[in-house]
Design an enzyme around this catalytic site. Structure first.
Site, PDB file in Angstrom:
ATOM      1  N   HIS A   1       0.842  -1.204   0.000  1.00  0.00           N
ATOM      2  CA  HIS A   1       0.000   0.000   0.000  1.00  0.00           C
ATOM      3  C   HIS A   1       0.879   1.257   0.000  1.00  0.00           C
ATOM      4  O   HIS A   1       0.735   2.138  -0.865  1.00  0.00           O
ATOM      5  CB  HIS A   1      -0.911  -0.013   1.231  1.00  0.00           C
ATOM      6  CG  HIS A   1      -1.799   1.183   1.356  1.00  0.00           C
ATOM      7  ND1 HIS A   1      -3.127   1.156   1.011  1.00  0.00           N
ATOM      8  CD2 HIS A   1      -1.550   2.451   1.786  1.00  0.00           C
ATOM      9  CE1 HIS A   1      -3.662   2.360   1.216  1.00  0.00           C
ATOM     10  NE2 HIS A   1      -2.716   3.154   1.694  1.00  0.00           N
ATOM     11  N   GLU A   2       1.794   1.322   0.962  1.00  0.00           N
ATOM     12  CA  GLU A   2       2.650   2.511   1.050  1.00  0.00           C
ATOM     13  C   GLU A   2       3.584   2.609  -0.149  1.00  0.00           C
ATOM     14  O   GLU A   2       3.908   3.708  -0.608  1.00  0.00           O
ATOM     15  CB  GLU A   2       3.451   2.497   2.365  1.00  0.00           C
ATOM     16  CG  GLU A   2       2.598   2.563   3.628  1.00  0.00           C
ATOM     17  CD  GLU A   2       1.582   3.696   3.623  1.00  0.00           C
ATOM     18  OE1 GLU A   2       1.834   4.743   2.986  1.00  0.00           O
ATOM     19  OE2 GLU A   2       0.517   3.532   4.259  1.00  0.00           O
TER      20      GLU A   2
ATOM     21  N   HIS B   1       1.799   4.402  -2.887  1.00  0.00           N
ATOM     22  CA  HIS B   1       1.937   5.856  -2.709  1.00  0.00           C
ATOM     23  C   HIS B   1       3.332   6.292  -3.167  1.00  0.00           C
ATOM     24  O   HIS B   1       3.494   7.333  -3.814  1.00  0.00           O
ATOM     25  CB  HIS B   1       1.788   6.232  -1.233  1.00  0.00           C
ATOM     26  CG  HIS B   1       0.380   6.275  -0.739  1.00  0.00           C
ATOM     27  ND1 HIS B   1      -0.630   6.990  -1.366  1.00  0.00           N
ATOM     28  CD2 HIS B   1      -0.195   5.731   0.370  1.00  0.00           C
ATOM     29  CE1 HIS B   1      -1.753   6.873  -0.672  1.00  0.00           C
ATOM     30  NE2 HIS B   1      -1.519   6.102   0.378  1.00  0.00           N
TER      31      HIS B   1
ATOM     32  N   HIS C   1       3.673   6.711  -6.811  1.00  0.00           N
ATOM     33  CA  HIS C   1       2.998   7.940  -7.243  1.00  0.00           C
ATOM     34  C   HIS C   1       3.967   9.124  -7.141  1.00  0.00           C
ATOM     35  O   HIS C   1       3.947  10.033  -7.980  1.00  0.00           O
ATOM     36  CB  HIS C   1       1.770   8.173  -6.348  1.00  0.00           C
ATOM     37  CG  HIS C   1       0.691   8.983  -6.984  1.00  0.00           C
ATOM     38  ND1 HIS C   1      -0.498   9.251  -6.344  1.00  0.00           N
ATOM     39  CD2 HIS C   1       0.601   9.600  -8.188  1.00  0.00           C
ATOM     40  CE1 HIS C   1      -1.266   9.996  -7.134  1.00  0.00           C
ATOM     41  NE2 HIS C   1      -0.617  10.218  -8.253  1.00  0.00           N
TER      42      HIS C   1
END
Length: 675
Positions: A467-468, A471, A474
């Site tokens: 999940h991190e 990010h 991104h």
């Protein structure tokens, strides 16, 4: 001159952590605010007619070094804080708030921006320039540019108070987390607890020169305790301790802070002409207004609630059957869920953990990023770090061009807040023909290694890492001209798409084969375990969905309309009324440690996790259609989502990637809420 007030003389212009002393920060903030004000004054005093370049672009690049130092300081205040840093934060936050207000409430500067905005139809702006102009104009209006002098003074006062209140809220939660420990000296009380958790607790006790075992409210200590420990009374003790953080009528109590934060947010929104804080926030979100958010949450609730109630009954019956428990309490949830999962799927985290050595999982994320986006991660040892636990990686593309620097910080420690997050030490932007590449960090609190075992992750920790890392991608792949539109600078209900979509690879056999290898034997995770992971993916998903929806509805209750809160606990109970499964615990209050909405940026935005799940399920369905490592789909995702930041409206970007608007069916199907 302070090391912080000039360009860093380091490789890739990285933060020189070892050369920074705490006393440098306040002096640097004062100096850099002064320099940034000077840059702003040059824009205002420019005798030329206001243009996009001499006003909007110049404003976006102004205060670049101040932004960098702010990133370094406030990132460390989350990941490696101390009493001294927290004191400095309390001193500099009002200075930064005042500076921000000095800009957005400056009439002469706003006149220049408005002159350009009013004539934008005549300008031949690119899509990104048009977005930046729109963002700057709205940013000024939404921060009081159209207010009279008396109203502007009031706004400044509110913003200064809010900045301090939010800091204090977070400091209180951290203090309450650090101040608690459960010291156990009889091993017989630890029945059911995995060896790794016992070993970590023994190590912690030893570090404090105590016999036995110490358990804390840090997640790697807390989660195994409430999930596996057979002693119900001890689970209750730790659970209640976690639930009453900052709700103990002591010096760290957050009840008055919540009342004041909510009050000032509403006052601020009303002052700017909005019905509520939620109306103000949601104007700049995909969801647009509170009515749409509440409708979205209630629509999901209507689908999740029957499933959740059925699952809760199943869990209650199971607890009664095996242990004669008549009433399931909050400290029973994780314990019996894990037991039921083992019964239904013959699967538990202790069986899985040997296949999820942290280094292997991280390398798996790197390998998947290479297969999808052509990125390679190479650990380097010549980058300054703020703690010995940190690892640093150069990220390059398939042609060996430098793309980004990546920091990983994975273990809990005293000065680090709980949870997991991605952040940035340097933004990406293009200036004077140079594409400044970003410095991105993932911060988590995983189970640390012990004297006999490496860090072995639970499956939940595996999905957190991915999940991190989503990010992180991104930020890493950002490729925009302006830093304020770069990377994760997107609508808040769009920002979770890259992170949540990455979690999907954790459930795919083809992806697991790349990194899920036994830490001792090297054996790839057995296919039967993979099938069970997939089967169990929607296990008790109704309950999990209800929990997320309850937090979203609580957030909207606080921020959706102007109100006076007489009692935080009573208010919270009323907001949770339609989503409640477990009996209430009088000593507990979730709001007083709800850092996402009272300290972080999620006020009126907690719904965005579920909103983004609709996007991520729909997006991953596209990958599944074409193949989970399909280059064409990955390139479309990279070029239309990951690299574009906030340069266009997120729905426009999503449709460019997907070819259509997202549909909720993929999420409901994945969650097992529809067939």
């Amino acid at each position: 001159m302070s090391v912080l007030t000039r360009k860093f003389n380091t490789k890739y212009n990285t933060a020189p952590f070892s050369k920074i002393e705490n006393k440098d920060y306040k002096e640097a903030f004062i100096q850099l605010i002064k320099e940034a004000k000077s840059e702003i004054n040059q824009i205002i005093e420019d005798k030329e007619t206001p243009t996009f370049k001499n006003t909007i672009e110049a404003l976006d690049f102004a205060g670049n070094q101040l932004d960098r130092v702010s990133s370094i300081f406030f990132n460390l205040n989350s990941a490696e804080t101390s009493d001294e840093l927290q004191k400095i934060a309390q001193e500099v936050s009002p200075l930064l708030t005042e500076f921000s207000n000095d800009i957005t409430l400056n009439e002469d500067l706003f006149k220049r921006i408005k002159a350009i905005y009013d004539n934008k139809e005549e300008l031949e702006l690119s899509t990104e320039q048009d977005t930046l102009l729109d963002k700057k104009y709205k940013g000024f209006v939404r921060n009081g540019a159209l207010l009279n002098d008396e109203q502007k003074t009031k706004l400044r006062d509110i913003d200064t108070k809010l900045a301090k209140l939010k800091l204090t809220f977070g400091e209180n939660v951290l203090a309450e987390t650090n101040n608690y420990q459960l010291h156990i000296t009889e091993e017989s009380k630890l029945k059911g607890l995995p060896e790794g958790a016992k070993e970590a607790a023994a190590g912690l006790a030893k570090s404090k020169e105590l016999d036995g075992w110490i358990f804390t409210l840090d997640y790697p200590s807390y989660i195994p305790f409430v999930t596996y420990l057979d002693d119900r009374e001890l689970r209750k003790e730790l659970s209640i301790a976690a639930g009453k953080k900052a709700f103990q009528n002591n010096e760290f109590d957050n009840q008055e802070n919540i009342k004041n934060i909510v009050k000032y947010r509403h006052e601020r929104a009303n002052l700017l002409g909005y019905d509520s804080h939620a109306h103000f926030v949601l104007e700049e979100r995909m969801a647009q207004n509170p009515e749409k958010v509440i409708s979205f949450l209630n629509d999901l609730l209507s689908k999740a609630k029957p499933a959740a109630e059925k699952e809760f009954k199943q869990l209650t019956d199971f607890a009664k059957e095996i242990d004669g428990i008549d009433q399931l309490e909050k400290w029973d949830g994780s314990y019996y869920s894990e037991k039921l999962k083992q019964k239904l799927f013959s699967l538990d985290d202790e069986k899985l953990k040997p296949y999820f050595k942290l280094e292997n999982v991280l390398n798996g994320a790197f390998t998947i990023a290479e297969k999808l986006f052509g990125l390679r991660f190479k650990e380097v040892f010549d980058i300054d770090k703020y703690h010995e636990d940190i690892q640093t990686f150069e990220v390059v593309d398939s042609e060996d061009n430098f793309v980004a620097l990546f920091y990983s910080d994975f273990f809990p420690r005293k000065g680090k807040r709980n949870g997991a997050w991605m952040t940035s030490y340097k933004s990406q932007y293009i200036k004077d023909g140079i594409n400044e590449r970003p410095h991105i960090s993932n911060v988590c609190n995983f189970t640390p290694p012990t004297s006999t075992k490496p860090s072995l992750l639970t499956f939940n920790e595996v999905t957190t890492l991915f999940h991190e890392f989503g990010h992180g991608l991104h930020g890493i792949l950002a490729n925009t001209t302006y830093s304020s539109l770069s990377g994760t600078s997107v609508y808040w209900d769009f920002v979770e798409l890259p992170s949540q979509v990455m979690e999907n690879w954790c459930y795919e056999p083809e992806a697991l084969a790349l990194f899920a290898k036994h830490y001792e034997t090297g054996e790839i995770i057995p296919q039967e375990y993979v099938e069970k992971i997939k089967e169990s993916a929607s296990f008790l998903e109704g309950i999990a969905t209800m929990r997320q929806l309850s937090f979203g509805l609580l957030d909207m209750a606080y921020h959706g309309k102007t109100q006076t809160i007489e009692d935080v606990k009573t208010f919270e109970e009323a907001a949770f009324d339609n989503t409640k499964l477990y009996p209430d615990v009088a000593k507990n209050c979730m709001s007083t440690s709800f850092s996402h909405i009272f300290q972080g940026g999620y006020s009126s935005g907690y719904y965005s996790y579920k909103w983004a799940e609709v996007l991520d399920a729909d997006a991953f369905a596209y990958f599944q259609e074409k193949g989970i490592f399909n280059k064409e789909v990955a390139t479309k995702f990279k070029e239309n989502v990951l690299s574009k930041g906030g340069t266009e409206h997120p729905m426009t970007l999503y449709k460019k990637f997907r070819g259509q608007e997202p549909k909720p069916e993929a999420l409901l199907k994945r969650a097992g809420l529809i067939d």
